[in-house]
Write a protein that holds these residues in place. Structure first.
Motif, PDB file in Angstrom:
ATOM      1  N   LEU A   1       5.744   5.571 -12.835  1.00 48.70           N
ATOM      2  CA  LEU A   1       5.305   6.038 -14.151  1.00 48.70           C
ATOM      3  C   LEU A   1       3.841   6.463 -14.157  1.00 48.70           C
ATOM      4  N   HIS A   2       3.148   6.252 -13.034  1.00 48.30           N
ATOM      5  CA  HIS A   2       1.722   6.579 -12.988  1.00 48.30           C
ATOM      6  C   HIS A   2       1.468   8.047 -13.328  1.00 48.30           C
ATOM      7  N   GLY A   3       2.375   8.933 -12.896  1.00 47.95           N
ATOM      8  CA  GLY A   3       2.201  10.349 -13.191  1.00 47.95           C
ATOM      9  C   GLY A   3       2.164  10.620 -14.685  1.00 47.95           C
ATOM     10  N   ILE A   4       3.077   9.977 -15.427  1.00 46.89           N
ATOM     11  CA  ILE A   4       3.089  10.146 -16.883  1.00 46.89           C
ATOM     12  C   ILE A   4       1.882   9.460 -17.494  1.00 46.89           C
ATOM     13  N   CYS A   5       1.611   8.226 -17.053  1.00 49.06           N
ATOM     14  CA  CYS A   5       0.489   7.462 -17.610  1.00 49.06           C
ATOM     15  C   CYS A   5      -0.821   8.233 -17.476  1.00 49.06           C
ATOM     16  N   TYR A   6      -1.076   8.769 -16.293  1.00 51.31           N
ATOM     17  CA  TYR A   6      -2.353   9.418 -16.036  1.00 51.31           C
ATOM     18  C   TYR A   6      -2.378  10.857 -16.523  1.00 51.31           C
ATOM     19  N   ASP A   7      -1.417  11.668 -16.077  1.00 50.48           N
ATOM     20  CA  ASP A   7      -1.440  13.095 -16.400  1.00 50.48           C
ATOM     21  C   ASP A   7      -1.298  13.352 -17.891  1.00 50.48           C
ATOM     22  N   PHE A   8      -0.310  12.683 -18.517  1.00 49.97           N
ATOM     23  CA  PHE A   8      -0.023  12.967 -19.920  1.00 49.97           C
ATOM     24  C   PHE A   8      -1.129  12.489 -20.845  1.00 49.97           C
ATOM     25  N   PHE A   9      -1.906  11.483 -20.407  1.00 50.39           N
ATOM     26  CA  PHE A   9      -3.011  11.049 -21.254  1.00 50.39           C
ATOM     27  C   PHE A   9      -4.328  11.696 -20.828  1.00 50.39           C
ATOM     28  N   PHE A  10      -4.745  11.459 -19.601  1.00 53.17           N
ATOM     29  CA  PHE A  10      -6.093  11.870 -19.206  1.00 53.17           C
ATOM     30  C   PHE A  10      -6.220  13.375 -18.990  1.00 53.17           C
ATOM     31  N   VAL A  11      -5.249  13.993 -18.332  1.00 54.65           N
ATOM     32  CA  VAL A  11      -5.329  15.443 -18.129  1.00 54.65           C
ATOM     33  C   VAL A  11      -5.157  16.168 -19.461  1.00 54.65           C
ATOM     34  N   SER A  12      -4.194  15.705 -20.276  1.00 53.19           N
ATOM     35  CA  SER A  12      -4.047  16.282 -21.622  1.00 53.19           C
ATOM     36  C   SER A  12      -5.324  16.108 -22.422  1.00 53.19           C
ATOM     37  N   GLY A  13      -5.955  14.948 -22.251  1.00 51.86           N
ATOM     38  CA  GLY A  13      -7.206  14.687 -22.967  1.00 51.86           C
ATOM     39  C   GLY A  13      -8.325  15.621 -22.550  1.00 51.86           C
ATOM     40  N   GLN A  14      -8.374  15.958 -21.258  1.00 52.22           N
ATOM     41  CA  GLN A  14      -9.387  16.905 -20.782  1.00 52.22           C
ATOM     42  C   GLN A  14      -9.170  18.284 -21.398  1.00 52.22           C
ATOM     43  N   ILE A  15      -7.909  18.675 -21.512  1.00 55.95           N
ATOM     44  CA  ILE A  15      -7.573  19.973 -22.116  1.00 55.95           C
ATOM     45  C   ILE A  15      -7.939  19.967 -23.597  1.00 55.95           C
TER      46      ILE A  15
ATOM     47  N   ALA B   1       0.838  -1.214   0.000  1.00 51.83           N
ATOM     48  CA  ALA B   1       0.000   0.000   0.000  1.00 51.83           C
ATOM     49  C   ALA B   1       0.865   1.253   0.000  1.00 51.83           C
ATOM     50  N   GLU B   2       1.937   1.220   0.777  1.00 48.13           N
ATOM     51  CA  GLU B   2       2.851   2.351   0.800  1.00 48.13           C
ATOM     52  C   GLU B   2       3.558   2.515  -0.536  1.00 48.13           C
ATOM     53  N   LYS B   3       3.973   1.403  -1.135  1.00 43.42           N
ATOM     54  CA  LYS B   3       4.652   1.458  -2.442  1.00 43.42           C
ATOM     55  C   LYS B   3       3.732   2.078  -3.498  1.00 43.42           C
ATOM     56  N   MET B   4       2.443   1.758  -3.425  1.00 50.41           N
ATOM     57  CA  MET B   4       1.506   2.265  -4.421  1.00 50.41           C
ATOM     58  C   MET B   4       1.323   3.778  -4.321  1.00 50.41           C
ATOM     59  N   THR B   5       1.606   4.372  -3.154  1.00 48.45           N
ATOM     60  CA  THR B   5       1.463   5.827  -3.033  1.00 48.45           C
ATOM     61  C   THR B   5       2.516   6.573  -3.848  1.00 48.45           C
ATOM     62  N   ILE B   6       3.570   5.862  -4.257  1.00 49.25           N
ATOM     63  CA  ILE B   6       4.572   6.483  -5.131  1.00 49.25           C
ATOM     64  C   ILE B   6       3.899   6.989  -6.404  1.00 49.25           C
ATOM     65  N   GLY B   7       2.871   6.276  -6.853  1.00 48.82           N
ATOM     66  CA  GLY B   7       2.132   6.698  -8.042  1.00 48.82           C
ATOM     67  C   GLY B   7       1.470   8.043  -7.857  1.00 48.82           C
ATOM     68  N   GLN B   8       0.903   8.285  -6.664  1.00 43.16           N
ATOM     69  CA  GLN B   8       0.255   9.576  -6.394  1.00 43.16           C
ATOM     70  C   GLN B   8       1.287  10.701  -6.270  1.00 43.16           C
ATOM     71  N   MET B   9       2.435  10.387  -5.659  1.00 41.45           N
ATOM     72  CA  MET B   9       3.500  11.386  -5.572  1.00 41.45           C
ATOM     73  C   MET B   9       3.971  11.771  -6.973  1.00 41.45           C
ATOM     74  N   SER B  10       4.110  10.763  -7.819  1.00 44.76           N
ATOM     75  CA  SER B  10       4.520  10.993  -9.209  1.00 44.76           C
ATOM     76  C   SER B  10       3.491  11.836  -9.947  1.00 44.76           C
ATOM     77  N   GLU B  11       2.215  11.593  -9.634  1.00 43.01           N
ATOM     78  CA  GLU B  11       1.135  12.333 -10.301  1.00 43.01           C
ATOM     79  C   GLU B  11       1.255  13.828 -10.042  1.00 43.01           C
ATOM     80  N   VAL B  12       1.596  14.192  -8.801  1.00 43.09           N
ATOM     81  CA  VAL B  12       1.763  15.603  -8.448  1.00 43.09           C
ATOM     82  C   VAL B  12       2.925  16.214  -9.219  1.00 43.09           C
ATOM     83  N   ILE B  13       4.039  15.498  -9.275  1.00 45.73           N
ATOM     84  CA  ILE B  13       5.240  16.002  -9.953  1.00 45.73           C
ATOM     85  C   ILE B  13       4.990  16.224 -11.435  1.00 45.73           C
TER      86      ILE B  13
END
Length: 407
Positions: free
Chosen positions: A312-326, A250-262
């Motif tokens: 890589l979650h930050g790139i996976c999510y932000d670069f696709f879904f947030v870019s897609g919203q824009i 569970a702690e390891k998975m939070t790295i994805g959320q930290m990456s998302e912010v960055i």
């Protein structure tokens, strides 16, 4: 904004995502190890998110926006959620568990829009101020994972074996009850006045005419299809880490959320420097790389591959879904802006994820080895290939066009 209001909104957002992160990530570990579910049953549990996403617009558009204050509905839904979470903790088998998780997600998914509504109603300049409120949601999700792994050790090998993960539901029940009561202390957010949205507007059906644009159609289909690899991550990443013996999953998975912010902070630079098409292609490629890292990494010397895959979650999510919203916002214009975002949300978190959870469950069952073990190196190849195919098709079919970064 007054400090007191900022503090209230931040605490609200913290609890909103602490609640979600407190059980959703580790449910994939809990179900097979405590309730003995197979991949299909785990998929049913996770697909309740999609049913919640499909039903949520009706709760918001037909009830919240018309008749009641948003903060009151938020409070009622979280108080009901506290009761349902308590019931989930005491379910002895999946037949008892499923109706409660379905009811919970139907009630929880509308609260994601309600906390935004309460926040926006208090902000003078949402584009500048909302980020400082929303970031506390990410902090809440991260804290939930750390509490589970560091403070209580519920996802340790011993904790999983002894069924301690049931306590995540009890922790979430307490947090839901706190937020439920606290919601009635939030600033008043009365229902909207004026013209009422129709069902077609609520579901985003008015924006279907945008699909006549070839580029938008390709993007729309890619958005639905990329949810299949995304479903593998949400549904099975935690289970995978726990099953192969990774410490504190569970702690390891939070790295994805930290990456998302960055990467959210880096997104404007990439968007302006490389444009929409290249940015979104990087997001797609990251999905393929992530799953290849999962396939060939392990809990020993190659643990770093799994950590990189999570990061890589930050790139996976932000670069696709947030870019897609824009991109969706730029294509829709003022007339269809809300409808277009509603359509994308319904298509991705609703239909796309629903299909994705089912496929992920079927493939996971196909490579079950018995006694709770799976051939994960073979399972992860499937979403890797799927994301790779989407990447190639999008690169070939989508014609580059200029899109300005707006948020």
């Amino acid at each position: 904004m007054k400090t007191a209001i900022y503090a209230k909104l931040s605490f609200m957002m913290f609890l909103e995502f602490f609640i979600w992160g407190g059980w959703f990530v580790t449910m994939g570990i809990y179900l097979p190890n405590t309730l003995g579910t197979d991949g299909s049953e785990t998929a049913l549990a996770y697909s309740t998110q999609s049913w919640g996403a499909i039903i949520a617009p009706f709760i918001i558009g037909l009830i919240a926006d018309r008749f009641f204050n948003a903060e009151r509905i938020l409070g009622i839904l979280h108080l009901v959620g506290a009761f349902l979470m308590y019931q989930l903790a005491n379910a002895d088998n999946f037949a008892q568990f499923y109706p409660y998780v379905l009811g919970y997600m139907i009630g929880y998914m509308p609260t994601l829009a309600l906390v935004n509504s309460v926040s926006f109603n208090q902000l003078d300049d949402p584009s500048k101020q909302f980020g400082f409120i929303r970031v506390w949601g990410t902090v809440g999700w991260i804290v939930a994972g750390i509490v589970i792994s560091r403070v209580f050790l519920w996802d340790s090998e011993e904790g999983i074996a002894n069924g301690m993960l049931k306590n995540t539901f009890l922790m979430t029940a307490v947090a839901s009850a706190v937020l439920g009561v606290f919601s009635f202390l939030l600033p008043k957010t009365p229902p909207k006045k004026g013209e009422r949205a129709s069902i077609s507007e609520i579901l985003g059906l008015d924006a279907l005419k945008l699909l006549k644009d070839r580029n938008f159609l390709i993007f729309f289909l890619a958005s639905v299809l990329i949810c299949i690899p995304l479903a593998f991550y949400y549904q099975h990443a935690g289970q995978f880490l726990g099953e192969i013996g990774v410490d504190k999953p569970a702690e390891k998975m939070t790295i994805g959320q930290m990456s998302e912010v960055i990467f959210m902070l880096l997104l404007p630079f990439f968007f302006k420097r490389f444009g929409f098409k290249k940015t979104i292609l990087v997001g797609m490629l990251a999905w393929t790389i992530r799953y290849l890292l999962f396939a060939y990494g392990d809990s020993g010397e190659l643990l770093f591959m799994l950590i990189i895959g999570i990061a890589l979650h930050g790139i996976c999510y932000d670069f696709f879904f947030v870019s897609g919203q824009i991109y969706t916002d730029s294509k829709a214009g003022e007339q269809y802006k809300s409808s277009a975002q509603g359509l994308i949300t319904l298509a991705t978190y609703g239909v796309g994820m629903l299909i994705g959870f089912w496929i992920a469950g079927q493939i996971t069952d196909k490579f079950a080895l018995g006694e709770g073990a799976h051939a994960w190196d073979q399972i992860w190849i499937y979403p890797a290939i799927f994301a790779g195919v989407i990447f190639i098709l999008f690169a070939l079919l989508f014609k580059n066009e200029k899109v300005e970064y707006k948020q």
